[in-house]
Design a protein around this motif. Sequence first.
Motif, PDB file in Angstrom:
ATOM      1  N   CYS A 245      -2.065  -0.895   3.214  1.00 47.11           N
ATOM      2  CA  CYS A 245      -3.403  -1.311   2.763  1.00 47.11           C
ATOM      3  C   CYS A 245      -4.536  -0.822   3.660  1.00 47.11           C
ATOM      4  CB  CYS A 245      -3.471  -2.841   2.666  1.00 47.11           C
ATOM      5  SG  CYS A 245      -2.485  -3.531   1.334  1.00 47.11           S
ATOM      6  N   ASN A 246      -4.208  -0.096   4.706  1.00 47.88           N
ATOM      7  CA  ASN A 246      -5.238   0.296   5.668  1.00 47.88           C
ATOM      8  C   ASN A 246      -5.307   1.812   5.847  1.00 47.88           C
ATOM      9  OD1 ASN A 246      -6.471  -2.201   6.881  1.00 47.88           O
ATOM     10  ND2 ASN A 246      -4.299  -2.694   7.142  1.00 47.88           N
ATOM     11  N   PRO A 247      -6.442   2.309   6.352  1.00 51.53           N
ATOM     12  CA  PRO A 247      -6.550   3.744   6.655  1.00 51.53           C
ATOM     13  C   PRO A 247      -5.620   4.136   7.798  1.00 51.53           C
ATOM     14  CG  PRO A 247      -8.716   2.682   6.582  1.00 51.53           C
ATOM     15  CD  PRO A 247      -7.691   1.584   6.632  1.00 51.53           C
ATOM     16  N   HIS A 248      -5.405   5.459   7.914  1.00 50.66           N
ATOM     17  CA  HIS A 248      -4.620   5.980   9.030  1.00 50.66           C
ATOM     18  C   HIS A 248      -5.312   7.246   9.518  1.00 50.66           C
ATOM     19  CE1 HIS A 248      -1.323   7.689  11.374  1.00 50.66           C
ATOM     20  NE2 HIS A 248      -0.712   6.518  11.299  1.00 50.66           N
ATOM     21  N   PRO A 249      -5.447   7.420  10.828  1.00 43.15           N
ATOM     22  CA  PRO A 249      -6.201   8.570  11.350  1.00 43.15           C
ATOM     23  C   PRO A 249      -5.592   9.922  10.993  1.00 43.15           C
ATOM     24  CG  PRO A 249      -5.056   7.409  13.125  1.00 43.15           C
ATOM     25  CD  PRO A 249      -4.967   6.535  11.914  1.00 43.15           C
TER      26      PRO A 249
ATOM     27  N   LEU B 192      -4.041  10.566   8.031  1.00 42.21           N
ATOM     28  CA  LEU B 192      -3.822  10.620   6.581  1.00 42.21           C
ATOM     29  C   LEU B 192      -4.450  11.851   5.933  1.00 42.21           C
ATOM     30  CD1 LEU B 192      -2.697   9.180   4.062  1.00 42.21           C
ATOM     31  CD2 LEU B 192      -4.804   7.828   4.006  1.00 42.21           C
TER      32      LEU B 192
ATOM     33  N   ARG C 134      -7.541  11.819   4.600  1.00 39.11           N
ATOM     34  CA  ARG C 134      -8.574  11.350   3.674  1.00 39.11           C
ATOM     35  C   ARG C 134      -8.966   9.942   4.067  1.00 39.11           C
ATOM     36  NH1 ARG C 134      -6.114   7.471   0.854  1.00 39.11           N
ATOM     37  NH2 ARG C 134      -3.959   7.737   0.125  1.00 39.11           N
ATOM     38  N   SER C 135     -10.048   9.432   3.479  1.00 38.56           N
ATOM     39  CA  SER C 135     -10.444   8.051   3.720  1.00 38.56           C
ATOM     40  C   SER C 135      -9.638   7.130   2.812  1.00 38.56           C
ATOM     41  CB  SER C 135     -11.938   7.886   3.441  1.00 38.56           C
ATOM     42  OG  SER C 135     -12.222   8.221   2.090  1.00 38.56           O
ATOM     43  N   GLY C 136      -9.739   5.838   3.076  1.00 36.14           N
ATOM     44  CA  GLY C 136      -9.061   4.861   2.229  1.00 36.14           C
ATOM     45  C   GLY C 136      -7.684   4.491   2.745  1.00 36.14           C
ATOM     46  N   ALA C 137      -7.037   3.610   1.990  1.00 34.19           N
ATOM     47  CA  ALA C 137      -5.726   3.096   2.378  1.00 34.19           C
ATOM     48  C   ALA C 137      -4.648   4.166   2.294  1.00 34.19           C
ATOM     49  CB  ALA C 137      -5.349   1.920   1.470  1.00 34.19           C
ATOM     50  N   VAL C 138      -3.603   3.993   3.083  1.00 36.66           N
ATOM     51  CA  VAL C 138      -2.455   4.905   3.031  1.00 36.66           C
ATOM     52  C   VAL C 138      -1.919   4.985   1.609  1.00 36.66           C
ATOM     53  CG1 VAL C 138      -0.061   5.213   3.781  1.00 36.66           C
ATOM     54  CG2 VAL C 138      -1.822   4.617   5.451  1.00 36.66           C
TER      55      VAL C 138
ATOM     56  N   PRO D 287      -3.271   3.887  -2.011  1.00 36.01           N
ATOM     57  CA  PRO D 287      -4.413   3.289  -2.722  1.00 36.01           C
ATOM     58  C   PRO D 287      -4.014   2.297  -3.800  1.00 36.01           C
ATOM     59  CG  PRO D 287      -4.120   5.601  -3.321  1.00 36.01           C
ATOM     60  CD  PRO D 287      -3.199   5.341  -2.178  1.00 36.01           C
TER      61      PRO D 287
END
Length: 230
Positions: free
Chosen positions: A44-48, A50, A52-56, A58
């Motif tokens: 449910c959270n972003p990852h540096p 990833l 892209r922005s947004g959750a791992v 979506p």
Amino acid sequence: MMERDNTSATQLTLVPIAQALQGPGEHCSTQMTQIAQWSHAYLCNPHPELGRSGAVCPWTPAAIKRETFWLVDIAFAEREQAAICADLLSLISRFKGNAPQQGNASQFKTIVAVLHGLDDPAQVNHYHELLKPQFLAAGLMLGEFYSHCPKPGLRSDTFNPLRSPVPLLVVREMVELDIAFLADQPQFVEAYLRTHGARAKVGINSVLHQEDRLTLSDAQWQVLRRIVNS
């Protein structure tokens, strides 16, 4: 594709993630609670890394918000393959039978199968490869997660998003953008085209418009271009 047999599936209990978060109990193992917590903290959270922005994932925050995110234990210890496959394949009808069954909201349904008693990553891949065609034929995606899953992300070939503390197989609805995950095998492309029909090329064009940001192989891009030009 694996042929169906007459082995009966276990009567599986789908546990809502809100219940699993409360801790182990009836129908909810320690591993299910661990994965419920991991879903909130990681998916449910972003990852540096990833890309892209947004959750791992979506889909996960929306599925949890809509109360359409369930976990289920699939027992592996001392069981024959046919019995395990019957349990996993039964998730197709369970997924289809759970509300919502129509409309855009149905794409946020998720069933996370916790592979209880399975410690061998090769076996996760085995069951994933064995059963994936039947899930695709039903219009569903089947994803594999385990501690050292080597599959890269779509937007970063150095990030491995399918790594989890417990082995999992995850079921969700096939959406139009999933062609990005399916372009590597002709039978997967055919399942995608059958599922989405006239809308298939819309999804493919959307992926093609992101060519500079996605990590598909040259062969996969060629497949997508061939479909839209056919």
